[in-house]
Design a protein around this motif. Sequence first.
Motif, PDB file in Angstrom:
ATOM      1  N   SER A   1      -5.904  -2.138   6.617  1.00  0.00           N
ATOM      2  CA  SER A   1      -5.320  -1.208   5.651  1.00  0.00           C
ATOM      3  C   SER A   1      -3.822  -1.053   5.906  1.00  0.00           C
ATOM      4  O   SER A   1      -3.325  -1.384   6.978  1.00  0.00           O
ATOM      5  CB  SER A   1      -6.002   0.163   5.729  1.00  0.00           C
ATOM      6  N   GLU A   2      -3.123  -0.513   4.921  1.00  0.00           N
ATOM      7  CA  GLU A   2      -1.670  -0.341   5.034  1.00  0.00           C
ATOM      8  C   GLU A   2      -1.288   0.530   6.220  1.00  0.00           C
ATOM      9  O   GLU A   2      -0.276   0.310   6.862  1.00  0.00           O
ATOM     10  CB  GLU A   2      -1.106   0.257   3.745  1.00  0.00           C
ATOM     11  N   GLU A   3      -2.097   1.552   6.505  1.00  0.00           N
ATOM     12  CA  GLU A   3      -1.812   2.446   7.627  1.00  0.00           C
ATOM     13  C   GLU A   3      -2.175   1.806   8.964  1.00  0.00           C
ATOM     14  O   GLU A   3      -1.790   2.300  10.010  1.00  0.00           O
ATOM     15  CB  GLU A   3      -2.573   3.765   7.479  1.00  0.00           C
TER      16      GLU A   3
END
Length: 155
Positions: free
Chosen positions: A19-21
């Motif tokens: 995920s982006e995080e």
Amino acid sequence: MKCPFCQHEDTQVLDTRVSEEGDAIRRRRKCGKCDKRFTTYERIELSMPIIVKKNGSRTEFSSAKLRGSLMLALRKRPVSAEAIDTAVATIEEKLLTSGRREVDSVYVGELVMQELKRLDKIAYIRFASVYKNFEDLAEFQDAIAEVGHERKPRK
């Protein structure tokens, strides 16, 4: 992984990404029976330690109670919401990385006092006066002297 549409147990992973995080794995899946696509996420499940109160009772850690204590001490003080969020995150991280399944409420109180001392000296004195149950003026003076020694000179 069961298909959320037809409950068939045979699904195929089409794509896997972080995920982006960076805190989860995202997977695109396709059902072998109904051909529908769906997304699943894998996240690390961390559990906060149980808090052991002074009377020996045990309670679950509450991020809301922690935030409430900080907000009460910081009431009408010039401290941003972001700074409070950072303080809560720092305390939670210290509790998680302690590796203990149970921690004393005294330890949590000390962590709160460390963060308040860093954020705002007045809020620290407010919290310490209640937390340490100050009974006379001398205890207030000692606490003020303690934070006064850390004071930076004004320009």
